[in-house]
Design a protein around this motif. Structure first.
Motif, short mmCIF file in Angstrom:
data_model
loop_
_atom_site.label_atom_id
_atom_site.label_comp_id
_atom_site.label_asym_id
_atom_site.label_seq_id
_atom_site.Cartn_x
_atom_site.Cartn_y
_atom_site.Cartn_z
N ALA A 43 0.83 -1.20 0.00
CA ALA A 43 0.00 0.00 0.00
C ALA A 43 0.87 1.26 0.00
O ALA A 43 0.57 2.24 -0.71
N MET A 44 1.94 1.25 0.78
CA MET A 44 2.88 2.39 0.77
C MET A 44 3.45 2.60 -0.62
O MET A 44 3.51 3.73 -1.14
N PHE A 45 3.87 1.49 -1.22
CA PHE A 45 4.50 1.53 -2.54
C PHE A 45 3.53 2.07 -3.59
O PHE A 45 3.87 2.95 -4.39
N MET A 46 2.30 1.56 -3.58
CA MET A 46 1.30 1.99 -4.56
C MET A 46 0.90 3.45 -4.36
O MET A 46 0.68 4.18 -5.33
N THR A 105 0.63 8.83 -6.50
CA THR A 105 0.62 10.27 -6.24
C THR A 105 1.87 10.98 -6.74
O THR A 105 1.84 12.19 -6.99
N GLY A 106 2.96 10.23 -6.88
CA GLY A 106 4.23 10.87 -7.21
C GLY A 106 4.84 11.58 -6.02
O GLY A 106 5.85 12.27 -6.14
N ASN A 107 4.25 11.40 -4.86
CA ASN A 107 4.75 12.00 -3.63
C ASN A 107 5.34 10.91 -2.73
O ASN A 107 5.16 9.72 -3.00
N PHE A 108 6.02 11.31 -1.66
CA PHE A 108 6.77 10.34 -0.87
C PHE A 108 6.32 10.23 0.58
O PHE A 108 6.27 9.14 1.15
N ASP A 109 5.97 11.34 1.20
CA ASP A 109 5.74 11.35 2.65
C ASP A 109 4.38 10.74 3.03
O ASP A 109 3.37 10.97 2.37
N ILE A 110 4.41 9.99 4.15
CA ILE A 110 3.22 9.30 4.65
C ILE A 110 3.05 9.63 6.13
O ILE A 110 4.04 9.64 6.88
N ILE A 111 1.83 9.86 6.54
CA ILE A 111 1.53 10.21 7.93
C ILE A 111 0.75 9.08 8.61
O ILE A 111 -0.17 8.51 8.01
N THR A 112 1.13 8.75 9.83
CA THR A 112 0.38 7.80 10.65
C THR A 112 0.18 8.40 12.04
O THR A 112 0.74 9.45 12.36
N LEU A 113 -0.59 7.71 12.85
CA LEU A 113 -0.89 8.17 14.20
C LEU A 113 0.06 7.54 15.22
O LEU A 113 0.45 6.38 15.08
N ALA A 123 2.01 11.66 0.12
CA ALA A 123 1.56 10.44 -0.57
C ALA A 123 0.33 9.83 0.08
O ALA A 123 -0.59 9.39 -0.63
N ALA A 124 0.31 9.77 1.41
CA ALA A 124 -0.79 9.01 2.04
C ALA A 124 -0.91 9.30 3.53
O ALA A 124 0.01 9.82 4.18
N ARG A 126 -4.02 17.79 0.08
CA ARG A 126 -2.57 17.86 -0.13
C ARG A 126 -2.06 16.76 -1.07
O ARG A 126 -0.88 16.42 -1.06
N GLY A 127 -2.96 16.20 -1.84
CA GLY A 127 -2.58 15.24 -2.87
C GLY A 127 -2.40 13.82 -2.39
O GLY A 127 -2.03 12.93 -3.16
N GLY A 128 -2.68 13.55 -1.12
CA GLY A 128 -2.47 12.22 -0.57
C GLY A 128 -3.70 11.33 -0.69
O GLY A 128 -4.82 11.82 -0.87
N ILE A 129 -3.49 10.03 -0.60
CA ILE A 129 -4.61 9.10 -0.55
C ILE A 129 -4.78 8.60 0.88
O ILE A 129 -3.83 8.65 1.68
N CYS A 130 -5.96 8.13 1.20
CA CYS A 130 -6.29 7.70 2.56
C CYS A 130 -6.40 6.19 2.61
O CYS A 130 -7.13 5.58 1.82
N ILE A 131 -5.66 5.58 3.54
CA ILE A 131 -5.56 4.13 3.62
C ILE A 131 -6.07 3.65 4.97
O ILE A 131 -5.61 4.10 6.02
N ALA A 132 -7.04 2.74 4.93
CA ALA A 132 -7.58 2.14 6.15
C ALA A 132 -6.92 0.79 6.38
O ALA A 132 -7.02 -0.10 5.53
N ASP A 133 -6.26 0.65 7.50
CA ASP A 133 -5.63 -0.62 7.88
C ASP A 133 -6.66 -1.43 8.66
O ASP A 133 -6.90 -1.20 9.84
N GLU A 134 -7.27 -2.40 7.96
CA GLU A 134 -8.34 -3.22 8.54
C GLU A 134 -7.82 -4.60 8.99
O GLU A 134 -8.60 -5.54 9.14
N VAL A 135 -6.52 -4.69 9.21
CA VAL A 135 -5.94 -5.99 9.57
C VAL A 135 -6.61 -6.58 10.81
O VAL A 135 -6.85 -7.79 10.89
N GLN A 136 -6.95 -5.73 11.79
CA GLN A 136 -7.59 -6.24 13.00
C GLN A 136 -9.08 -5.92 13.09
O GLN A 136 -9.82 -6.63 13.76
#
Length: 511
Positions: A177-180, A185-193, A282-283, A313-323
Protein backbone atom coordinates in the motif's frame (compact mmCIF):
# COMPACT_ATOMS: atom_id res chain seq x y z
CA UNK A 1 7.83 -35.04 40.71
CA UNK A 2 11.41 -35.15 39.41
CA UNK A 3 10.20 -34.73 35.83
CA UNK A 4 7.92 -31.88 36.85
CA UNK A 5 10.81 -30.21 38.71
CA UNK A 6 12.94 -30.43 35.56
CA UNK A 7 10.21 -28.78 33.52
CA UNK A 8 9.70 -26.04 36.13
CA UNK A 9 13.44 -25.36 36.16
CA UNK A 10 13.66 -25.11 32.38
CA UNK A 11 10.66 -22.76 32.30
CA UNK A 12 12.53 -20.48 34.72
CA UNK A 13 10.44 -21.22 37.82
CA UNK A 14 12.10 -21.52 41.21
CA UNK A 15 11.99 -24.26 43.84
CA UNK A 16 9.46 -22.44 46.01
CA UNK A 17 7.03 -22.30 43.10
CA UNK A 18 7.61 -26.01 42.52
CA UNK A 19 6.93 -26.88 46.17
CA UNK A 20 3.72 -24.85 46.09
CA UNK A 21 2.67 -26.70 42.96
CA UNK A 22 3.42 -30.15 44.42
CA UNK A 23 1.56 -29.32 47.63
CA UNK A 24 -1.33 -28.04 45.57
CA UNK A 25 -1.26 -31.04 43.21
CA UNK A 26 -1.27 -33.71 45.90
CA UNK A 27 -3.97 -32.06 48.03
CA UNK A 28 -6.48 -32.93 45.33
CA UNK A 29 -7.17 -29.38 44.18
CA UNK A 30 -7.78 -30.17 40.52
CA UNK A 31 -11.14 -29.26 39.05
CA UNK A 32 -12.33 -31.70 36.43
CA UNK A 33 -15.65 -30.00 35.82
CA UNK A 34 -14.14 -26.79 34.43
CA UNK A 35 -11.00 -28.41 33.02
CA UNK A 36 -8.88 -26.06 35.18
CA UNK A 37 -5.77 -26.94 37.09
CA UNK A 38 -7.28 -25.75 40.31
CA UNK A 39 -10.59 -24.77 41.82
CA UNK A 40 -11.65 -21.47 43.29
CA UNK A 41 -15.07 -21.86 44.76
CA UNK A 42 -16.12 -18.32 43.92
CA UNK A 43 -15.26 -18.71 40.23
CA UNK A 44 -18.09 -20.14 38.12
CA UNK A 45 -17.68 -23.23 36.04
CA UNK A 46 -16.36 -22.69 32.54
CA UNK A 47 -19.18 -23.13 29.98
CA UNK A 48 -19.48 -26.70 28.81
CA UNK A 49 -18.01 -27.89 25.53
CA UNK A 50 -19.00 -31.08 23.71
CA UNK A 51 -15.73 -31.30 21.78
CA UNK A 52 -13.16 -33.84 22.99
CA UNK A 53 -9.54 -33.09 22.06
CA UNK A 54 -7.10 -35.79 21.05
CA UNK A 55 -4.77 -37.04 23.74
CA UNK A 56 -1.38 -35.42 23.41
CA UNK A 57 1.46 -37.90 22.90
CA UNK A 58 4.22 -35.64 21.64
CA UNK A 59 7.44 -34.32 23.13
CA UNK A 60 7.62 -33.13 26.71
CA UNK A 61 7.20 -29.51 27.72
CA UNK A 62 10.80 -29.48 28.90
CA UNK A 63 12.01 -30.61 25.49
CA UNK A 64 9.87 -28.02 23.70
CA UNK A 65 11.33 -25.21 25.79
CA UNK A 66 14.84 -26.59 25.26
CA UNK A 67 14.39 -26.54 21.47
CA UNK A 68 12.70 -23.15 21.64
CA UNK A 69 15.77 -21.76 23.39
CA UNK A 70 18.41 -23.55 21.31
CA UNK A 71 17.01 -23.74 17.78
CA UNK A 72 14.44 -20.95 17.51
CA UNK A 73 15.49 -17.34 17.12
CA UNK A 74 15.85 -15.67 20.56
CA UNK A 75 12.94 -13.43 19.60
CA UNK A 76 10.68 -16.48 19.94
CA UNK A 77 11.40 -16.69 23.67
CA UNK A 78 11.27 -12.92 24.09
CA UNK A 79 7.69 -12.72 22.84
CA UNK A 80 6.49 -15.86 24.70
CA UNK A 81 3.59 -14.98 26.98
CA UNK A 82 3.55 -15.84 30.69
CA UNK A 83 6.16 -16.84 33.25
CA UNK A 84 4.78 -20.36 32.96
CA UNK A 85 4.05 -20.64 29.23
CA UNK A 86 0.91 -22.22 27.82
CA UNK A 87 1.73 -25.29 25.72
CA UNK A 88 -1.09 -25.35 23.15
CA UNK A 89 -2.05 -28.68 21.60
CA UNK A 90 -5.46 -28.28 19.96
CA UNK A 91 -8.25 -25.80 19.35
CA UNK A 92 -11.94 -25.83 18.54
CA UNK A 93 -14.08 -22.72 18.05
CA UNK A 94 -13.48 -20.42 21.07
CA UNK A 95 -11.47 -22.93 23.13
CA UNK A 96 -7.88 -24.13 23.28
CA UNK A 97 -6.43 -27.18 25.03
CA UNK A 98 -2.87 -27.52 26.27
CA UNK A 99 -0.76 -30.67 26.16
CA UNK A 100 -2.10 -31.72 29.58
CA UNK A 101 -5.72 -31.48 28.45
CA UNK A 102 -6.44 -28.22 30.28
CA UNK A 103 -9.07 -26.15 28.49
CA UNK A 104 -8.81 -22.39 28.06
CA UNK A 105 -11.30 -19.81 26.88
CA UNK A 106 -9.40 -18.01 24.11
CA UNK A 107 -10.13 -14.29 24.16
CA UNK A 108 -7.15 -13.27 22.03
CA UNK A 109 -7.65 -15.49 18.97
CA UNK A 110 -3.98 -15.83 18.07
CA UNK A 111 -3.67 -12.01 18.14
CA UNK A 112 -7.11 -11.13 16.73
CA UNK A 113 -6.63 -13.60 13.87
CA UNK A 114 -9.06 -16.50 14.37
CA UNK A 115 -12.26 -14.86 13.18
CA UNK A 116 -14.96 -17.56 12.98
CA UNK A 117 -13.47 -20.11 15.39
CA UNK A 118 -10.52 -22.47 15.73
CA UNK A 119 -10.80 -25.33 13.22
CA UNK A 120 -14.30 -24.22 12.19
CA UNK A 121 -15.81 -27.27 10.43
CA UNK A 122 -16.83 -25.39 7.26
CA UNK A 123 -13.46 -23.69 6.85
CA UNK A 124 -11.57 -26.89 7.63
CA UNK A 125 -13.63 -28.79 5.04
CA UNK A 126 -12.87 -26.14 2.40
CA UNK A 127 -9.13 -26.45 3.06
CA UNK A 128 -9.27 -30.26 2.89
CA UNK A 129 -11.24 -30.19 -0.36
CA UNK A 130 -8.80 -27.82 -2.06
CA UNK A 131 -5.75 -29.73 -0.79
CA UNK A 132 -7.01 -32.78 -2.67
CA UNK A 133 -7.25 -30.77 -5.90
CA UNK A 134 -4.36 -28.31 -6.10
CA UNK A 135 -2.00 -27.07 -3.41
CA UNK A 136 -0.10 -24.46 -5.31
CA UNK A 137 0.17 -22.52 -8.49
CA UNK A 138 0.85 -18.83 -9.08
CA UNK A 139 -0.52 -15.72 -10.75
CA UNK A 140 1.19 -16.63 -14.04
CA UNK A 141 -1.68 -19.10 -14.59
CA UNK A 142 -5.43 -18.64 -14.40
CA UNK A 143 -7.10 -20.82 -11.76
CA UNK A 144 -10.70 -20.61 -10.50
CA UNK A 145 -10.20 -20.08 -6.77
CA UNK A 146 -8.30 -16.80 -7.27
CA UNK A 147 -10.94 -15.19 -9.47
CA UNK A 148 -13.80 -16.54 -7.36
CA UNK A 149 -12.35 -15.12 -4.18
CA UNK A 150 -11.33 -11.72 -5.56
CA UNK A 151 -14.83 -11.19 -6.96
CA UNK A 152 -16.40 -12.27 -3.67
CA UNK A 153 -14.13 -10.07 -1.53
CA UNK A 154 -14.69 -7.03 -3.77
CA UNK A 155 -18.47 -7.44 -3.37
CA UNK A 156 -18.09 -6.69 0.36
CA UNK A 157 -16.51 -3.29 -0.31
CA UNK A 158 -18.15 -0.06 -1.52
CA UNK A 159 -17.41 1.47 -4.92
CA UNK A 160 -14.84 2.26 -6.18
CA UNK A 161 -12.84 -0.20 -4.03
CA UNK A 162 -13.00 -3.14 -6.42
CA UNK A 163 -9.44 -4.16 -7.34
CA UNK A 164 -7.72 -6.82 -5.20
CA UNK A 165 -4.09 -7.87 -4.82
CA UNK A 166 -3.50 -10.81 -2.49
CA UNK A 167 -0.50 -11.10 -0.15
CA UNK A 168 0.72 -13.37 2.66
CA UNK A 169 0.45 -11.03 5.66
CA UNK A 170 -0.64 -7.65 6.94
CA UNK A 171 2.90 -6.27 6.96
CA UNK A 172 3.27 -7.20 3.29
CA UNK A 173 -0.10 -5.66 2.48
CA UNK A 174 0.91 -2.39 4.13
CA UNK A 175 4.30 -2.42 2.38
CA UNK A 176 2.47 -2.75 -0.91
CA UNK A 177 0.00 0.00 0.00
CA UNK A 178 2.88 2.39 0.77
CA UNK A 179 4.50 1.53 -2.54
CA UNK A 180 1.30 1.99 -4.56
CA UNK A 181 0.47 5.28 -2.83
CA UNK A 182 3.85 6.72 -3.76
CA UNK A 183 3.62 5.43 -7.33
CA UNK A 184 0.14 6.85 -7.85
CA UNK A 185 0.62 10.27 -6.24
CA UNK A 186 4.23 10.87 -7.21
CA UNK A 187 4.75 12.00 -3.63
CA UNK A 188 6.77 10.34 -0.87
CA UNK A 189 5.74 11.35 2.65
CA UNK A 190 3.22 9.30 4.65
CA UNK A 191 1.53 10.21 7.93
CA UNK A 192 0.38 7.80 10.65
CA UNK A 193 -0.89 8.17 14.20
CA UNK A 194 1.25 7.74 17.30
CA UNK A 195 0.67 4.43 19.01
CA UNK A 196 -0.20 2.77 15.71
CA UNK A 197 0.98 -0.63 14.53
CA UNK A 198 1.10 -1.38 10.81
CA UNK A 199 3.65 -4.19 10.71
CA UNK A 200 7.24 -5.06 11.46
CA UNK A 201 8.88 -5.21 8.02
CA UNK A 202 11.61 -2.65 7.27
CA UNK A 203 9.12 -0.46 5.36
CA UNK A 204 6.08 -0.92 7.59
CA UNK A 205 8.22 -0.29 10.67
CA UNK A 206 8.24 3.36 9.65
CA UNK A 207 4.46 3.46 9.79
CA UNK A 208 4.44 1.82 13.22
CA UNK A 209 4.68 4.28 16.10
CA UNK A 210 5.60 2.25 19.17
CA UNK A 211 9.18 2.13 20.45
CA UNK A 212 8.94 -1.58 21.36
CA UNK A 213 8.69 -2.44 17.65
CA UNK A 214 11.44 -0.11 16.44
CA UNK A 215 15.02 -1.13 15.65
CA UNK A 216 18.05 1.20 15.51
CA UNK A 217 18.43 0.86 11.75
CA UNK A 218 17.21 2.92 8.81
CA UNK A 219 13.58 2.05 8.18
CA UNK A 220 10.40 3.48 6.75
CA UNK A 221 11.94 6.64 5.30
CA UNK A 222 9.40 9.36 4.68
CA UNK A 223 7.05 8.35 7.51
CA UNK A 224 5.85 10.94 10.02
CA UNK A 225 3.70 10.36 13.10
CA UNK A 226 1.10 12.81 14.34
CA UNK A 227 -0.69 12.97 17.70
CA UNK A 228 -3.09 10.11 18.32
CA UNK A 229 -6.58 11.44 19.11
CA UNK A 230 -6.89 9.26 22.21
CA UNK A 231 -9.81 10.69 24.16
CA UNK A 232 -8.86 8.83 27.35
CA UNK A 233 -5.09 9.29 27.64
CA UNK A 234 -4.66 12.29 25.36
CA UNK A 235 -4.88 15.94 26.49
CA UNK A 236 -8.47 16.29 25.22
CA UNK A 237 -11.50 14.06 25.57
CA UNK A 238 -14.94 13.82 27.07
CA UNK A 239 -17.99 11.68 27.71
CA UNK A 240 -19.45 11.72 24.19
CA UNK A 241 -16.44 11.55 21.88
CA UNK A 242 -16.25 8.01 20.58
CA UNK A 243 -18.44 5.51 18.78
CA UNK A 244 -18.62 2.95 21.57
CA UNK A 245 -21.20 1.61 24.03
CA UNK A 246 -18.83 2.79 26.78
CA UNK A 247 -17.45 6.32 27.00
CA UNK A 248 -14.69 7.80 29.13
CA UNK A 249 -15.47 9.24 32.56
CA UNK A 250 -13.81 12.57 31.69
CA UNK A 251 -15.86 15.75 32.06
CA UNK A 252 -17.34 17.21 28.92
CA UNK A 253 -19.11 20.53 28.34
CA UNK A 254 -19.58 20.20 24.58
CA UNK A 255 -22.94 21.09 23.10
CA UNK A 256 -24.88 18.38 21.26
CA UNK A 257 -23.20 17.55 17.93
CA UNK A 258 -20.04 19.48 18.77
CA UNK A 259 -16.72 17.92 19.87
CA UNK A 260 -14.02 20.25 21.14
CA UNK A 261 -11.60 17.33 21.50
CA UNK A 262 -11.89 16.51 17.79
CA UNK A 263 -11.13 20.13 16.88
CA UNK A 264 -8.00 20.09 19.03
CA UNK A 265 -6.70 16.82 17.55
CA UNK A 266 -7.37 18.01 14.01
CA UNK A 267 -5.46 21.18 14.87
CA UNK A 268 -2.51 18.95 15.80
CA UNK A 269 -2.74 17.19 12.43
CA UNK A 270 -2.77 20.56 10.69
CA UNK A 271 0.35 21.50 12.67
CA UNK A 272 2.08 18.30 11.49
CA UNK A 273 1.13 19.05 7.88
CA UNK A 274 2.44 22.60 8.23
CA UNK A 275 5.77 21.74 9.86
CA UNK A 276 6.86 18.15 9.28
CA UNK A 277 6.09 17.16 5.67
CA UNK A 278 6.21 18.77 2.21
CA UNK A 279 3.14 20.58 0.85
CA UNK A 280 2.23 17.46 -1.15
CA UNK A 281 2.12 14.04 0.52
CA UNK A 282 1.56 10.44 -0.57
CA UNK A 283 -0.79 9.01 2.04
CA UNK A 284 -2.35 8.90 5.49
CA UNK A 285 -2.59 5.50 7.21
CA UNK A 286 -5.01 4.80 10.05
CA UNK A 287 -6.48 1.82 11.84
CA UNK A 288 -10.22 2.47 12.39
CA UNK A 289 -9.55 1.34 15.97
CA UNK A 290 -5.93 0.90 17.02
CA UNK A 291 -5.09 -2.76 17.59
CA UNK A 292 -1.70 -3.24 19.22
CA UNK A 293 -2.15 0.28 20.59
CA UNK A 294 -4.91 -1.06 22.83
CA UNK A 295 -8.29 -0.55 21.09
CA UNK A 296 -7.77 3.21 21.06
CA UNK A 297 -10.74 5.04 19.52
CA UNK A 298 -10.85 8.53 18.05
CA UNK A 299 -13.52 11.26 18.19
CA UNK A 300 -16.38 10.38 15.88
CA UNK A 301 -15.55 12.82 13.07
CA UNK A 302 -11.76 12.65 13.29
CA UNK A 303 -11.11 10.38 10.30
CA UNK A 304 -13.62 12.25 8.15
CA UNK A 305 -11.87 15.57 8.85
CA UNK A 306 -8.39 14.03 8.53
CA UNK A 307 -9.19 12.42 5.17
CA UNK A 308 -10.30 15.82 3.82
CA UNK A 309 -7.04 17.49 4.86
CA UNK A 310 -4.92 14.69 3.39
CA UNK A 311 -6.72 14.71 0.03
CA UNK A 312 -6.32 18.49 -0.20
CA UNK A 313 -2.57 17.86 -0.13
CA UNK A 314 -2.58 15.24 -2.87
CA UNK A 315 -2.47 12.22 -0.57
CA UNK A 316 -4.61 9.10 -0.55
CA UNK A 317 -6.29 7.70 2.56
CA UNK A 318 -5.56 4.13 3.62
CA UNK A 319 -7.58 2.14 6.15
CA UNK A 320 -5.63 -0.62 7.88
CA UNK A 321 -8.34 -3.22 8.54
CA UNK A 322 -5.94 -5.99 9.57
CA UNK A 323 -7.59 -6.24 13.00
CA UNK A 324 -10.92 -4.44 12.59
CA UNK A 325 -12.17 -6.05 9.37
CA UNK A 326 -14.56 -8.92 8.65
CA UNK A 327 -17.28 -7.92 11.10
CA UNK A 328 -15.18 -7.67 14.25
CA UNK A 329 -16.53 -4.24 15.20
CA UNK A 330 -20.08 -5.61 15.04
CA UNK A 331 -21.90 -2.57 13.67
CA UNK A 332 -20.21 -2.83 10.27
CA UNK A 333 -18.27 -5.31 8.19
CA UNK A 334 -15.34 -2.86 7.91
CA UNK A 335 -14.12 -0.58 10.65
CA UNK A 336 -13.91 2.46 8.35
CA UNK A 337 -17.67 2.27 7.76
CA UNK A 338 -18.22 3.21 11.39
CA UNK A 339 -16.44 6.51 10.69
CA UNK A 340 -18.67 7.30 7.69
CA UNK A 341 -15.70 7.47 5.29
CA UNK A 342 -14.59 5.64 2.17
CA UNK A 343 -10.80 5.27 1.94
CA UNK A 344 -8.84 5.09 -1.29
CA UNK A 345 -7.21 1.84 -0.25
CA UNK A 346 -7.89 -0.88 2.33
CA UNK A 347 -5.36 -3.35 3.72
CA UNK A 348 -6.40 -6.53 5.50
CA UNK A 349 -5.04 -9.81 6.91
CA UNK A 350 -5.49 -11.84 10.14
CA UNK A 351 -9.22 -12.64 10.17
CA UNK A 352 -9.30 -12.89 6.37
CA UNK A 353 -8.16 -16.54 6.58
CA UNK A 354 -9.17 -17.47 10.15
CA UNK A 355 -5.50 -18.10 10.90
CA UNK A 356 -4.39 -19.23 7.44
CA UNK A 357 -1.54 -16.94 6.25
CA UNK A 358 -3.11 -14.38 3.93
CA UNK A 359 -3.49 -10.65 3.36
CA UNK A 360 -4.89 -8.30 0.75
CA UNK A 361 -4.81 -4.78 -0.62
CA UNK A 362 -8.02 -3.49 -2.16
CA UNK A 363 -8.06 -0.19 -4.03
CA UNK A 364 -9.58 1.70 -6.95
CA UNK A 365 -8.96 0.82 -10.62
CA UNK A 366 -7.19 4.13 -11.13
CA UNK A 367 -4.71 3.62 -8.30
CA UNK A 368 -4.21 -0.05 -9.21
CA UNK A 369 -3.25 0.87 -12.79
CA UNK A 370 -0.20 2.79 -11.53
CA UNK A 371 1.15 -0.50 -10.20
CA UNK A 372 1.76 -1.80 -13.74
CA UNK A 373 4.65 0.63 -14.31
CA UNK A 374 6.92 -2.24 -13.28
CA UNK A 375 6.50 -5.93 -12.48
CA UNK A 376 5.58 -7.12 -8.99
CA UNK A 377 5.31 -10.86 -8.41
CA UNK A 378 4.30 -12.79 -5.32
CA UNK A 379 4.92 -16.56 -5.28
CA UNK A 380 2.39 -17.43 -2.59
CA UNK A 381 -0.09 -14.53 -2.67
CA UNK A 382 -3.44 -15.85 -3.88
CA UNK A 383 -2.43 -19.46 -3.31
CA UNK A 384 -5.34 -21.81 -4.23
CA UNK A 385 -5.65 -23.16 -0.68
CA UNK A 386 -5.56 -19.66 0.82
CA UNK A 387 -8.29 -18.50 -1.55
CA UNK A 388 -10.48 -21.52 -0.75
CA UNK A 389 -10.08 -20.95 2.98
CA UNK A 390 -10.74 -17.21 2.76
CA UNK A 391 -13.82 -17.80 0.61
CA UNK A 392 -15.19 -20.21 3.23
CA UNK A 393 -14.53 -17.60 5.93
CA UNK A 394 -16.70 -15.03 4.13
CA UNK A 395 -19.49 -17.56 3.73
CA UNK A 396 -19.25 -18.61 7.38
CA UNK A 397 -19.47 -15.03 8.66
CA UNK A 398 -22.82 -14.72 6.89
CA UNK A 399 -24.16 -18.20 7.65
CA UNK A 400 -23.21 -18.13 11.34
CA UNK A 401 -24.28 -14.54 11.94
CA UNK A 402 -20.78 -13.81 13.17
CA UNK A 403 -20.96 -10.04 12.80
CA UNK A 404 -24.23 -9.81 14.75
CA UNK A 405 -22.80 -12.04 17.47
CA UNK A 406 -19.76 -9.79 17.67
CA UNK A 407 -22.01 -6.80 18.18
CA UNK A 408 -24.29 -8.44 20.76
CA UNK A 409 -21.71 -10.25 22.87
CA UNK A 410 -19.18 -7.43 22.55
CA UNK A 411 -21.64 -4.77 23.65
CA UNK A 412 -22.71 -6.88 26.62
CA UNK A 413 -19.11 -7.57 27.60
CA UNK A 414 -18.08 -3.91 27.44
CA UNK A 415 -21.13 -2.78 29.39
CA UNK A 416 -20.33 -5.25 32.17
CA UNK A 417 -16.63 -4.37 32.12
CA UNK A 418 -17.61 -0.73 32.60
CA UNK A 419 -19.22 -1.75 35.92
CA UNK A 420 -15.86 -3.18 36.99
CA UNK A 421 -14.19 0.06 35.90
CA UNK A 422 -16.54 1.94 38.25
CA UNK A 423 -15.74 -0.57 41.01
CA UNK A 424 -11.93 -0.60 40.85
CA UNK A 425 -9.55 2.35 40.98
CA UNK A 426 -7.00 0.66 38.72
CA UNK A 427 -9.34 0.14 35.75
CA UNK A 428 -9.08 3.47 34.00
CA UNK A 429 -10.97 2.89 30.78
CA UNK A 430 -13.05 0.34 28.89
CA UNK A 431 -13.53 0.90 25.17
CA UNK A 432 -14.06 -0.61 21.77
CA UNK A 433 -16.72 -1.85 19.40
CA UNK A 434 -17.97 -5.37 18.93
CA UNK A 435 -15.23 -7.78 19.90
CA UNK A 436 -12.37 -5.29 19.54
CA UNK A 437 -12.07 -4.33 23.21
CA UNK A 438 -9.44 -2.65 25.36
CA UNK A 439 -9.25 -2.35 29.15
CA UNK A 440 -6.70 0.23 30.25
CA UNK A 441 -5.09 -0.31 33.66
CA UNK A 442 -3.84 2.67 35.66
CA UNK A 443 -2.24 3.42 39.02
CA UNK A 444 -5.27 5.55 39.81
CA UNK A 445 -8.00 7.34 37.91
CA UNK A 446 -6.76 10.82 38.83
CA UNK A 447 -3.27 10.56 37.36
CA UNK A 448 -4.15 8.00 34.67
CA UNK A 449 -0.51 6.85 34.91
CA UNK A 450 -0.05 3.32 33.53
CA UNK A 451 -0.20 0.44 35.99
CA UNK A 452 3.43 -0.72 36.51
CA UNK A 453 4.44 -3.70 34.33
CA UNK A 454 4.99 -6.07 37.26
CA UNK A 455 1.53 -5.30 38.65
CA UNK A 456 -0.08 -5.66 35.25
CA UNK A 457 1.69 -9.01 34.78
CA UNK A 458 0.33 -10.28 38.11
CA UNK A 459 -3.27 -9.84 36.93
CA UNK A 460 -2.40 -11.16 33.47
CA UNK A 461 -0.98 -14.38 34.93
CA UNK A 462 -3.87 -14.79 37.34
CA UNK A 463 -6.44 -14.58 34.54
CA UNK A 464 -4.55 -17.27 32.63
CA UNK A 465 -4.29 -19.50 35.69
CA UNK A 466 -8.08 -19.35 36.01
CA UNK A 467 -8.54 -20.51 32.43
CA UNK A 468 -8.76 -17.42 30.21
CA UNK A 469 -6.25 -16.20 27.61
CA UNK A 470 -6.25 -12.48 26.84
CA UNK A 471 -3.77 -10.16 25.13
CA UNK A 472 -1.86 -7.06 26.12
CA UNK A 473 -0.84 -3.90 24.32
CA UNK A 474 -0.57 -0.14 24.47
CA UNK A 475 2.47 2.10 24.17
CA UNK A 476 3.24 1.43 27.82
CA UNK A 477 2.03 -2.18 27.87
CA UNK A 478 -0.84 -1.21 30.16
CA UNK A 479 -3.89 -2.37 28.21
CA UNK A 480 -5.61 -5.74 28.22
CA UNK A 481 -6.72 -6.64 24.70
CA UNK A 482 -9.87 -8.73 24.30
CA UNK A 483 -10.28 -9.88 20.70
CA UNK A 484 -11.66 -13.42 20.72
CA UNK A 485 -12.93 -15.68 17.97
CA UNK A 486 -16.24 -14.06 17.08
CA UNK A 487 -18.19 -17.20 17.98
CA UNK A 488 -17.97 -16.66 21.75
CA UNK A 489 -21.19 -16.68 23.74
CA UNK A 490 -22.70 -14.58 26.51
CA UNK A 491 -21.92 -17.48 28.86
CA UNK A 492 -18.26 -17.24 27.86
CA UNK A 493 -18.39 -13.50 28.54
CA UNK A 494 -19.87 -14.09 31.99
CA UNK A 495 -17.13 -16.58 32.81
CA UNK A 496 -14.43 -14.11 31.81
CA UNK A 497 -16.08 -11.28 33.75
CA UNK A 498 -16.06 -13.40 36.91
CA UNK A 499 -12.43 -14.39 36.34
CA UNK A 500 -11.30 -10.83 35.63
CA UNK A 501 -13.22 -9.49 38.64
CA UNK A 502 -11.55 -12.08 40.89
CA UNK A 503 -8.08 -11.36 39.46
CA UNK A 504 -8.37 -7.61 39.99
CA UNK A 505 -9.83 -8.21 43.45
CA UNK A 506 -6.87 -10.47 44.33
CA UNK A 507 -4.45 -7.77 43.23
CA UNK A 508 -6.26 -5.00 45.13
CA UNK A 509 -6.27 -7.06 48.31
CA UNK A 510 -2.50 -7.52 48.10
CA UNK A 511 -1.96 -3.84 47.32
Amino acid sequence: PVKILQEFSICGCNLIEYIKFINFYFTGASCQKSDLRFSRTDIPEMPSCSFTPEEYKGMSKARMIEIRKQNCNPMTMKVTYYKKPVFIHQGYMQYLWDVDGTRYLDLFAGVATVSVGHCHPKVTAAAEKQLKKLWHTTLIYVYPTLQEYCEKLASYLPDPLKVVFLTNSGSEANDLAMFMARLYTGNFDIITLRGSYHGGSPMAMGLTSNAAYKYPVANGLGCTNTMCPDVFRGPWGGRHCRDSPVQTTRDCSCAQGHCAANEQYIRQLKETLATSVPPRIAAFFAEPIQGVGGAVQYPKNYLKDAFKLVRERGGICIADEVQTGFGRTGSHFWGFQGHDVIPDMVTMAKGIGNGFPMGAVVTTPEIANSFTKGVHFNTFGGNPVACAVASAVLETIIEDGTQKNSLDVGTYLMTELAKLRDKYEIIGDVRGKGLQIGVEMVKDKTSRDPLPPEDFAEIFEDVKDMGVLIGKGGVYGQIFRIKPPMCITKEDADFFLAVFNKSVHNYMEKR
